[in-house]
Design a protein around this motif. Sequence first.
Motif, PDB file in Angstrom:
ATOM      1  N   GLY A   9       0.826  -1.199   0.000  1.00  0.00           N
ATOM      2  CA  GLY A   9       0.000   0.000   0.000  1.00  0.00           C
ATOM      3  C   GLY A   9       0.859   1.247   0.000  1.00  0.00           C
ATOM      4  N   ASN A  32       2.079  -2.254  -4.687  1.00  0.00           N
ATOM      5  CA  ASN A  32       0.934  -1.359  -4.790  1.00  0.00           C
ATOM      6  C   ASN A  32       0.141  -1.735  -6.029  1.00  0.00           C
ATOM      7  OD1 ASN A  32      -0.178   1.232  -3.499  1.00  0.00           O
ATOM      8  ND2 ASN A  32      -0.148   1.779  -5.674  1.00  0.00           N
ATOM      9  N   ARG A  33      -1.175  -1.560  -5.962  1.00  0.00           N
ATOM     10  CA  ARG A  33      -2.002  -1.900  -7.126  1.00  0.00           C
ATOM     11  C   ARG A  33      -1.641  -1.041  -8.332  1.00  0.00           C
ATOM     12  NH1 ARG A  33      -7.931  -1.866  -4.450  1.00  0.00           N
ATOM     13  NH2 ARG A  33      -6.980  -0.034  -3.495  1.00  0.00           N
ATOM     14  N   THR A  64       1.092  -3.204   6.245  1.00  0.00           N
ATOM     15  CA  THR A  64      -0.016  -2.869   5.342  1.00  0.00           C
ATOM     16  C   THR A  64      -0.476  -1.446   5.625  1.00  0.00           C
ATOM     17  OG1 THR A  64      -1.503  -4.012   6.897  1.00  0.00           O
ATOM     18  CG2 THR A  64      -0.836  -5.209   4.931  1.00  0.00           C
ATOM     19  N   VAL A  66      -3.489   0.348   3.764  1.00  0.00           N
ATOM     20  CA  VAL A  66      -4.533   0.354   2.742  1.00  0.00           C
ATOM     21  C   VAL A  66      -5.753   1.109   3.263  1.00  0.00           C
ATOM     22  CG1 VAL A  66      -3.689  -1.743   1.633  1.00  0.00           C
ATOM     23  CG2 VAL A  66      -5.339  -1.927   3.495  1.00  0.00           C
ATOM     24  N   ASP A  68      -9.247   0.769   3.828  1.00  0.00           N
ATOM     25  CA  ASP A  68     -10.430   0.489   4.642  1.00  0.00           C
ATOM     26  C   ASP A  68     -10.423  -0.965   5.106  1.00  0.00           C
ATOM     27  OD1 ASP A  68     -12.859   0.856   5.900  1.00  0.00           O
ATOM     28  OD2 ASP A  68     -13.943   1.487   4.104  1.00  0.00           O
ATOM     29  N   ASP A  71     -10.317  -3.782   2.545  1.00  0.00           N
ATOM     30  CA  ASP A  71      -9.015  -3.872   1.891  1.00  0.00           C
ATOM     31  C   ASP A  71      -8.034  -4.669   2.738  1.00  0.00           C
ATOM     32  OD1 ASP A  71      -9.603  -1.980  -0.390  1.00  0.00           O
ATOM     33  OD2 ASP A  71      -9.942  -0.645   1.296  1.00  0.00           O
ATOM     34  N   SER A  74      -9.004  -8.308   2.507  1.00  0.00           N
ATOM     35  CA  SER A  74      -8.621  -8.874   1.211  1.00  0.00           C
ATOM     36  C   SER A  74      -7.128  -9.137   1.138  1.00  0.00           C
ATOM     37  CB  SER A  74      -9.046  -7.916   0.089  1.00  0.00           C
ATOM     38  OG  SER A  74      -8.611  -8.384  -1.164  1.00  0.00           O
ATOM     39  N   VAL A  75      -6.325  -8.151   1.541  1.00  0.00           N
ATOM     40  CA  VAL A  75      -4.867  -8.285   1.473  1.00  0.00           C
ATOM     41  C   VAL A  75      -4.382  -9.397   2.403  1.00  0.00           C
ATOM     42  CG1 VAL A  75      -2.710  -7.141   2.119  1.00  0.00           C
ATOM     43  CG2 VAL A  75      -4.368  -5.950   0.692  1.00  0.00           C
ATOM     44  N   ASP A  94      -0.180  -3.355  10.883  1.00  0.00           N
ATOM     45  CA  ASP A  94      -1.192  -2.724  10.031  1.00  0.00           C
ATOM     46  C   ASP A  94      -1.305  -1.249  10.382  1.00  0.00           C
ATOM     47  OD1 ASP A  94      -3.193  -2.334   8.166  1.00  0.00           O
ATOM     48  OD2 ASP A  94      -4.784  -2.852   9.591  1.00  0.00           O
ATOM     49  N   SER A  96      -3.036   0.817   8.541  1.00  0.00           N
ATOM     50  CA  SER A  96      -4.318   1.291   8.017  1.00  0.00           C
ATOM     51  C   SER A  96      -5.198   1.784   9.161  1.00  0.00           C
ATOM     52  CB  SER A  96      -5.040   0.160   7.286  1.00  0.00           C
ATOM     53  OG  SER A  96      -4.170  -0.559   6.441  1.00  0.00           O
TER      54      SER A  96
END
Length: 299
Positions: A9, A32-33, A64, A66, A68, A71, A74-75, A94, A96
Amino acid sequence: MSTKIAFIGLGIMGLPMAKNLVAAGHTVAGFNRSPEKSQELAQAGGTAASSVAEAVRDAEVIITMVPDSPDVESVMLGEDGVLAHAQPGATWIDHSTIRPDVAAEVAQKAREAGLKPLDAPVSGGEQGAIDGVLSIMVGGEQEEFDAVRDVLEGVGKTIVLVGPSGSGQTVKAANQLIVAGNIGLLAEAVLFLEAYGVDTDSALTVLGGGLAGSKVLDQKGQKMLDRAFEPGFRLNLHHKDMGIVTAAAREAGVVTPLASTVAQLIASTVQRGDGGLDHSGLLTVLEELSGGSSDPSAR
Protein backbone atom coordinates in the motif's frame (compact mmCIF):
# COMPACT_ATOMS: atom_id res chain seq x y z
CA MET A 1 19.83 -3.55 12.48
CA SER A 2 18.45 -4.02 8.99
CA THR A 3 15.10 -5.77 8.76
CA LYS A 4 13.54 -7.35 5.68
CA ILE A 5 10.24 -5.51 5.27
CA ALA A 6 7.32 -5.98 2.91
CA PHE A 7 5.29 -2.79 2.51
CA ILE A 8 1.85 -3.19 0.93
CA GLY A 9 0.00 0.00 0.00
CA LEU A 10 2.11 2.87 -1.33
CA GLY A 11 -0.37 5.73 -1.37
CA ILE A 12 -0.13 9.29 -0.06
CA MET A 13 1.00 8.02 3.34
CA GLY A 14 2.47 4.63 2.52
CA LEU A 15 5.05 5.68 -0.06
CA PRO A 16 6.88 8.25 2.08
CA MET A 17 6.74 5.85 5.04
CA ALA A 18 8.33 3.09 2.94
CA LYS A 19 10.98 5.52 1.68
CA ASN A 20 11.83 6.47 5.26
CA LEU A 21 12.30 2.80 6.15
CA VAL A 22 14.73 2.47 3.25
CA ALA A 23 16.56 5.58 4.47
CA ALA A 24 16.74 4.02 7.95
CA GLY A 25 18.70 1.11 6.49
CA HIS A 26 15.99 -1.52 6.15
CA THR A 27 15.46 -3.72 3.09
CA VAL A 28 12.02 -2.84 1.76
CA ALA A 29 10.02 -4.63 -0.94
CA GLY A 30 6.91 -2.64 -1.86
CA PHE A 31 3.70 -3.65 -3.60
CA ASN A 32 0.93 -1.36 -4.79
CA ARG A 33 -2.00 -1.90 -7.13
CA SER A 34 -0.68 1.05 -9.16
CA PRO A 35 2.78 -0.25 -10.16
CA GLU A 36 4.26 3.21 -10.73
CA LYS A 37 4.27 3.71 -6.96
CA SER A 38 6.32 0.55 -6.50
CA GLN A 39 8.75 1.83 -9.12
CA GLU A 40 9.07 5.11 -7.24
CA LEU A 41 10.03 3.15 -4.13
CA ALA A 42 12.60 1.23 -6.19
CA GLN A 43 14.10 4.52 -7.34
CA ALA A 44 14.53 5.43 -3.67
CA GLY A 45 16.47 2.24 -2.96
CA GLY A 46 13.71 -0.25 -2.25
CA THR A 47 12.47 -3.11 -4.40
CA ALA A 48 9.34 -3.18 -6.54
CA ALA A 49 7.33 -6.38 -5.99
CA SER A 50 4.84 -7.55 -8.62
CA SER A 51 2.50 -9.22 -6.12
CA VAL A 52 1.72 -9.54 -2.42
CA ALA A 53 3.23 -13.03 -2.51
CA GLU A 54 6.52 -11.74 -3.91
CA ALA A 55 6.67 -8.89 -1.40
CA VAL A 56 6.09 -11.01 1.72
CA ARG A 57 7.91 -14.22 0.79
CA ASP A 58 11.09 -13.56 2.82
CA ALA A 59 9.87 -10.68 4.96
CA GLU A 60 10.53 -10.51 8.68
CA VAL A 61 8.07 -7.62 9.05
CA ILE A 62 4.98 -7.13 6.86
CA ILE A 63 3.38 -3.67 6.82
CA THR A 64 -0.02 -2.87 5.34
CA MET A 65 -1.26 0.65 4.66
CA VAL A 66 -4.53 0.35 2.74
CA PRO A 67 -7.74 2.44 2.76
CA ASP A 68 -10.43 0.49 4.64
CA SER A 69 -11.46 -2.65 6.54
CA PRO A 70 -12.40 -4.69 3.42
CA ASP A 71 -9.01 -3.87 1.89
CA VAL A 72 -7.19 -5.20 4.94
CA GLU A 73 -9.31 -8.35 4.92
CA SER A 74 -8.62 -8.87 1.21
CA VAL A 75 -4.87 -8.29 1.47
CA MET A 76 -4.52 -10.50 4.54
CA LEU A 77 -7.08 -13.26 4.01
CA GLY A 78 -7.44 -13.54 0.23
CA GLU A 79 -6.25 -16.52 -1.76
CA ASP A 80 -3.18 -14.55 -2.87
CA GLY A 81 -2.95 -12.64 0.41
CA VAL A 82 -0.43 -12.31 3.19
CA LEU A 83 -1.49 -15.30 5.30
CA ALA A 84 -1.16 -17.61 2.30
CA HIS A 85 2.44 -16.59 1.60
CA ALA A 86 4.11 -15.09 4.68
CA GLN A 87 6.69 -17.04 6.62
CA PRO A 88 5.64 -18.12 10.15
CA GLY A 89 7.10 -15.89 12.83
CA ALA A 90 6.90 -12.70 10.81
CA THR A 91 5.40 -9.62 12.43
CA TRP A 92 2.42 -7.98 10.73
CA ILE A 93 2.02 -4.25 11.35
CA ASP A 94 -1.19 -2.72 10.03
CA HIS A 95 -0.88 1.05 9.68
CA SER A 96 -4.32 1.29 8.02
CA THR A 97 -7.24 2.94 9.79
CA ILE A 98 -10.02 0.36 10.08
CA ARG A 99 -12.80 -0.80 12.41
CA PRO A 100 -11.50 -1.97 15.81
CA ASP A 101 -13.56 -5.18 15.66
CA VAL A 102 -12.15 -6.07 12.24
CA ALA A 103 -8.62 -5.35 13.50
CA ALA A 104 -9.11 -7.76 16.40
CA GLU A 105 -10.67 -10.46 14.20
CA VAL A 106 -7.97 -10.36 11.51
CA ALA A 107 -5.27 -10.22 14.20
CA GLN A 108 -6.63 -13.46 15.67
CA LYS A 109 -6.53 -15.15 12.26
CA ALA A 110 -3.02 -13.87 11.67
CA ARG A 111 -1.89 -15.26 15.02
CA GLU A 112 -3.45 -18.63 14.20
CA ALA A 113 -1.41 -18.60 10.98
CA GLY A 114 1.80 -18.03 12.94
CA LEU A 115 2.17 -14.26 12.54
CA LYS A 116 2.63 -11.65 15.26
CA PRO A 117 -0.05 -8.96 14.70
CA LEU A 118 0.10 -5.31 15.69
CA ASP A 119 -2.60 -2.82 14.70
CA ALA A 120 -0.73 0.46 14.46
CA PRO A 121 -2.71 3.27 12.82
CA VAL A 122 -0.93 6.59 12.44
CA SER A 123 -1.69 10.28 12.74
CA GLY A 124 0.18 13.23 11.30
CA GLY A 125 -0.95 13.40 7.70
CA GLU A 126 1.16 13.39 4.57
CA GLN A 127 3.72 15.84 5.96
CA GLY A 128 4.15 13.76 9.09
CA ALA A 129 4.72 10.71 6.90
CA ILE A 130 7.29 12.57 4.78
CA ASP A 131 9.11 13.89 7.85
CA GLY A 132 8.98 10.54 9.68
CA VAL A 133 7.33 12.06 12.75
CA LEU A 134 3.98 10.27 12.80
CA SER A 135 2.15 9.47 16.00
CA ILE A 136 1.59 5.70 16.16
CA MET A 137 -0.98 4.09 18.45
CA VAL A 138 -0.37 0.35 18.72
CA GLY A 139 -2.52 -2.59 19.78
CA GLY A 140 -0.89 -5.94 20.50
CA GLU A 141 1.48 -7.77 22.82
CA GLN A 142 4.28 -5.93 24.64
CA GLU A 143 7.06 -8.35 23.65
CA GLU A 144 6.08 -8.27 19.99
CA PHE A 145 5.81 -4.48 20.06
CA ASP A 146 9.27 -4.15 21.63
CA ALA A 147 10.79 -6.44 18.99
CA VAL A 148 9.88 -4.10 16.10
CA ARG A 149 10.20 -0.74 17.80
CA ASP A 150 13.20 0.14 15.61
CA VAL A 151 11.01 -0.36 12.52
CA LEU A 152 8.26 1.83 13.98
CA GLU A 153 10.85 4.48 14.83
CA GLY A 154 11.70 4.63 11.13
CA VAL A 155 8.32 6.24 10.42
CA GLY A 156 7.15 7.75 13.70
CA LYS A 157 8.12 9.89 16.66
CA THR A 158 5.41 9.31 19.27
CA ILE A 159 4.95 5.54 19.49
CA VAL A 160 2.78 4.06 22.25
CA LEU A 161 1.39 0.60 22.97
CA VAL A 162 -2.18 1.34 24.06
CA GLY A 163 -3.56 -2.14 24.75
CA PRO A 164 -4.34 -5.52 23.14
CA SER A 165 -5.24 -6.09 19.48
CA GLY A 166 -7.84 -3.61 18.29
CA SER A 167 -6.87 -0.96 20.84
CA GLY A 168 -4.75 0.98 18.37
CA GLN A 169 -7.75 1.35 16.08
CA THR A 170 -9.95 2.46 18.98
CA VAL A 171 -7.50 5.21 19.86
CA LYS A 172 -7.24 6.20 16.19
CA ALA A 173 -11.03 6.55 16.03
CA ALA A 174 -10.83 8.97 18.97
CA ASN A 175 -8.04 10.81 17.15
CA GLN A 176 -10.16 11.22 14.03
CA LEU A 177 -13.07 12.49 16.08
CA ILE A 178 -10.88 15.20 17.65
CA VAL A 179 -9.27 16.15 14.33
CA ALA A 180 -12.62 16.41 12.54
CA GLY A 181 -14.08 18.56 15.31
CA ASN A 182 -11.04 20.85 15.23
CA ILE A 183 -11.23 21.19 11.44
CA GLY A 184 -14.91 22.05 11.59
CA LEU A 185 -14.41 24.71 14.27
CA LEU A 186 -11.36 26.15 12.50
CA ALA A 187 -13.37 26.45 9.29
CA GLU A 188 -16.16 28.26 11.14
CA ALA A 189 -13.61 30.58 12.75
CA VAL A 190 -12.01 31.41 9.39
CA LEU A 191 -15.38 32.25 7.86
CA PHE A 192 -16.30 34.32 10.91
CA LEU A 193 -13.04 36.30 10.73
CA GLU A 194 -13.37 36.85 6.99
CA ALA A 195 -16.93 38.08 7.39
CA TYR A 196 -15.71 40.93 9.59
CA GLY A 197 -12.76 41.90 7.41
CA VAL A 198 -10.13 40.92 9.97
CA ASP A 199 -6.52 40.40 8.85
CA THR A 200 -6.87 36.63 8.87
CA ASP A 201 -3.14 35.84 8.67
CA SER A 202 -2.52 37.90 11.80
CA ALA A 203 -5.60 36.49 13.47
CA LEU A 204 -4.52 32.88 12.99
CA THR A 205 -1.01 33.73 14.20
CA VAL A 206 -2.26 35.10 17.50
CA LEU A 207 -4.87 32.38 17.90
CA GLY A 208 -2.15 29.79 17.34
CA GLY A 209 -0.16 31.20 20.26
CA GLY A 210 -2.97 30.79 22.77
CA LEU A 211 -5.25 28.07 24.04
CA ALA A 212 -6.92 27.86 20.63
CA GLY A 213 -3.62 26.80 19.09
CA SER A 214 -3.35 23.30 17.67
CA LYS A 215 -1.59 21.27 15.02
CA VAL A 216 -4.82 21.45 13.02
CA LEU A 217 -4.62 25.24 13.04
CA ASP A 218 -0.90 25.15 12.16
CA GLN A 219 -1.30 22.69 9.27
CA LYS A 220 -4.75 23.55 7.93
CA GLY A 221 -5.31 27.23 8.63
CA GLN A 222 -3.36 28.57 5.66
CA LYS A 223 -4.93 25.98 3.35
CA MET A 224 -8.32 27.32 4.33
CA LEU A 225 -7.29 30.95 3.86
CA ASP A 226 -5.88 30.15 0.42
CA ARG A 227 -8.75 27.78 -0.50
CA ALA A 228 -5.96 25.36 -1.44
CA PHE A 229 -7.33 21.89 -0.77
CA GLU A 230 -4.81 19.60 -2.49
CA PRO A 231 -5.14 16.37 -0.53
CA GLY A 232 -2.85 15.50 2.33
CA PHE A 233 -5.68 13.44 3.81
CA ARG A 234 -8.79 13.14 1.68
CA LEU A 235 -12.28 13.93 2.89
CA ASN A 236 -13.59 10.60 1.64
CA LEU A 237 -11.18 8.83 4.00
CA HIS A 238 -12.20 11.03 6.92
CA HIS A 239 -15.82 10.27 5.99
CA LYS A 240 -14.99 6.57 6.34
CA ASP A 241 -13.26 7.21 9.67
CA MET A 242 -16.20 9.13 11.09
CA GLY A 243 -18.40 6.17 10.20
CA ILE A 244 -16.07 4.05 12.34
CA VAL A 245 -16.30 6.55 15.21
CA THR A 246 -20.08 6.87 15.22
CA ALA A 247 -20.67 3.11 14.85
CA ALA A 248 -18.21 2.23 17.62
CA ALA A 249 -19.68 4.90 19.92
CA ARG A 250 -23.19 3.56 19.33
CA GLU A 251 -21.97 0.03 20.08
CA ALA A 252 -20.43 1.23 23.36
CA GLY A 253 -23.48 3.29 24.32
CA VAL A 254 -21.50 6.54 24.26
CA VAL A 255 -23.32 9.71 23.17
CA THR A 256 -21.25 11.78 20.70
CA PRO A 257 -23.39 14.71 19.48
CA LEU A 258 -20.46 16.81 18.22
CA ALA A 259 -19.01 13.83 16.36
CA SER A 260 -22.39 13.17 14.76
CA THR A 261 -22.70 16.78 13.59
CA VAL A 262 -19.25 16.98 12.01
CA ALA A 263 -19.74 13.51 10.52
CA GLN A 264 -22.85 14.78 8.72
CA LEU A 265 -21.00 17.86 7.46
CA ILE A 266 -18.20 15.68 6.11
CA ALA A 267 -20.76 13.34 4.53
CA SER A 268 -22.43 16.31 2.85
CA THR A 269 -19.10 17.48 1.40
CA VAL A 270 -18.33 14.01 0.07
CA GLN A 271 -21.81 13.47 -1.38
CA ARG A 272 -21.64 16.64 -3.42
CA GLY A 273 -18.48 15.35 -5.10
CA ASP A 274 -15.69 16.90 -3.02
CA GLY A 275 -14.40 13.73 -1.36
CA GLY A 276 -11.06 14.06 -3.15
CA LEU A 277 -10.27 17.35 -1.41
CA ASP A 278 -8.07 17.59 1.65
CA HIS A 279 -10.17 17.34 4.82
CA SER A 280 -9.58 21.07 5.37
CA GLY A 281 -11.97 21.38 2.40
CA LEU A 282 -14.76 20.93 4.94
CA LEU A 283 -14.70 24.74 4.88
CA THR A 284 -16.42 24.67 1.47
CA VAL A 285 -19.69 23.24 2.72
CA LEU A 286 -19.73 25.55 5.73
CA GLU A 287 -19.08 28.51 3.44
CA GLU A 288 -21.99 27.43 1.26
CA LEU A 289 -24.26 27.11 4.29
CA SER A 290 -23.24 30.67 5.19
CA GLY A 291 -24.44 31.92 1.82
CA GLY A 292 -21.05 31.87 0.14
CA SER A 293 -20.32 35.45 1.17
CA SER A 294 -17.87 37.01 3.61
CA ASP A 295 -19.99 40.11 4.02
CA PRO A 296 -22.09 40.01 7.23
CA SER A 297 -24.70 42.30 5.66
CA ALA A 298 -25.31 39.70 2.94
CA ARG A 299 -26.65 37.23 5.49
